[in-house]
Motif scaffolding. Structure first.
Motif, mmCIF file in Angstrom:
data_model
loop_
_atom_site.group_PDB
_atom_site.id
_atom_site.type_symbol
_atom_site.label_atom_id
_atom_site.label_comp_id
_atom_site.label_asym_id
_atom_site.label_seq_id
_atom_site.Cartn_x
_atom_site.Cartn_y
_atom_site.Cartn_z
ATOM 1 N N ASN A 136 -19.162 56.435 -49.622
ATOM 2 C CA ASN A 136 -17.725 56.493 -49.373
ATOM 3 C C ASN A 136 -16.978 55.549 -50.308
ATOM 4 N N ASP A 137 -17.483 54.316 -50.436
ATOM 5 C CA ASP A 137 -16.856 53.320 -51.285
ATOM 6 C C ASP A 137 -17.946 52.610 -52.083
ATOM 7 N N PRO A 138 -18.014 52.793 -53.395
ATOM 8 C CA PRO A 138 -19.072 52.160 -54.191
ATOM 9 C C PRO A 138 -19.047 50.632 -54.135
ATOM 10 N N ASP A 139 -17.843 50.042 -54.126
ATOM 11 C CA ASP A 139 -17.752 48.580 -54.075
ATOM 12 C C ASP A 139 -18.287 48.035 -52.753
ATOM 13 N N GLU A 140 -17.995 48.726 -51.674
ATOM 14 C CA GLU A 140 -18.500 48.296 -50.368
ATOM 15 C C GLU A 140 -20.025 48.431 -50.294
ATOM 16 N N PHE A 141 -20.560 49.504 -50.888
ATOM 17 C CA PHE A 141 -22.005 49.687 -50.908
ATOM 18 C C PHE A 141 -22.679 48.545 -51.665
ATOM 19 N N VAL A 142 -22.147 48.190 -52.839
ATOM 20 C CA VAL A 142 -22.705 47.100 -53.640
ATOM 21 C C VAL A 142 -22.591 45.780 -52.887
ATOM 22 N N ARG A 143 -21.449 45.540 -52.258
ATOM 23 C CA ARG A 143 -21.241 44.306 -51.502
ATOM 24 C C ARG A 143 -22.219 44.201 -50.331
ATOM 25 N N ASN A 144 -22.412 45.301 -49.601
ATOM 26 C CA ASN A 144 -23.346 45.286 -48.479
ATOM 27 C C ASN A 144 -24.779 45.061 -48.938
ATOM 28 N N LEU A 145 -25.146 45.652 -50.052
ATOM 29 C CA LEU A 145 -26.498 45.469 -50.575
ATOM 30 C C LEU A 145 -26.712 44.047 -51.068
ATOM 31 N N LYS A 146 -25.692 43.473 -51.720
ATOM 32 C CA LYS A 146 -25.788 42.100 -52.225
ATOM 33 C C LYS A 146 -25.900 41.085 -51.086
ATOM 34 N N THR A 147 -25.062 41.247 -50.067
ATOM 35 C CA THR A 147 -25.066 40.272 -48.976
ATOM 36 C C THR A 147 -26.159 40.543 -47.962
ATOM 37 N N GLY A 148 -26.750 41.718 -48.014
ATOM 38 C CA GLY A 148 -27.785 42.061 -47.053
ATOM 39 C C GLY A 148 -29.179 41.914 -47.619
ATOM 40 N N VAL A 149 -29.688 42.982 -48.181
ATOM 41 C CA VAL A 149 -31.094 43.032 -48.601
ATOM 42 C C VAL A 149 -31.384 42.046 -49.728
ATOM 43 N N GLU A 150 -30.568 42.047 -50.774
ATOM 44 C CA GLU A 150 -30.892 41.209 -51.930
ATOM 45 C C GLU A 150 -30.828 39.723 -51.590
ATOM 46 N N ARG A 151 -29.796 39.295 -50.897
ATOM 47 C CA ARG A 151 -29.669 37.882 -50.561
ATOM 48 C C ARG A 151 -30.838 37.415 -49.693
#
Length: 158
Positions: A136-151
């Motif tokens: 739905n929103d590419p920026d939100e997807f990247v933000r969720n992935l950065k703050t979730g799985v990657e962090r």
């Protein structure tokens, strides 16, 4: 750190042998009891990495399982209903992970989630291209992935 993990496993098996019941829940309780005993015994040592990483690993496992269940439910709902809700897209994901091992592990966890697929990793290992089924929103997807799985994954590995 490996020595402490092996000692914790040994204490878990001793607990299982002393109680005489080989159940998963009894082993997990023995592992937690052994972790607590080792933590008390090693409070004054300088190397405390094991006692910080084990709770983070457990937290990551529960977080990833929750994310996987949510993604599975989303895909299952889309399959069951007559109308399609997916909006596929490709996302350029900038990496904080530096080593090949971190990048490989991160891309594996991303691919394990239903609805996502790793397409390519850039030559300089700074970007992953991800195909997302529900974008739905590419920026939100990247933000969720950065703050979730990657962090969370980098906290465990570093």
């Amino acid at each position: 750190m490996i020595r402490q993990f092996l000692m914790n496993l040994l204490l878990s098996f001793i607990w299982v042998a002393l109680t005489g019941s080989m159940y998963y829940s009894n082993f997990v309780f023995g592992f937690m009891l052994g972790f607590f005993i080792l933590w008390i015994m090693n409070r004054n040592e300088t190397d405390q990495r094991y006692f910080y990483r084990v709770p983070k690993i457990i937290s990551f496992i529960f977080y990833f399982l929750l994310e996987m269940i949510k993604a599975n439910l989303q895909v299952a709902y889309d399959v069951i209903t007559p109308k399609y809700f997916f909006k596929p897209g490709v996302v350029r994901y900038p990496l904080n992970a530096k080593t090949e091992f971190e990048i490989n592990l991160l891309s594996t966890f991303i691919s394990l989630t239903p609805g996502t697929l790793i397409l390519d990793i850039s030559e300089d290992n700074k970007t992953i291209y991800i195909h997302v089924m529900y974008l739905n929103d590419p920026d939100e997807f990247v933000r969720n992935l950065k703050t979730g799985v990657e962090r969370r994954l980098l906290e465990i590995l570093r």
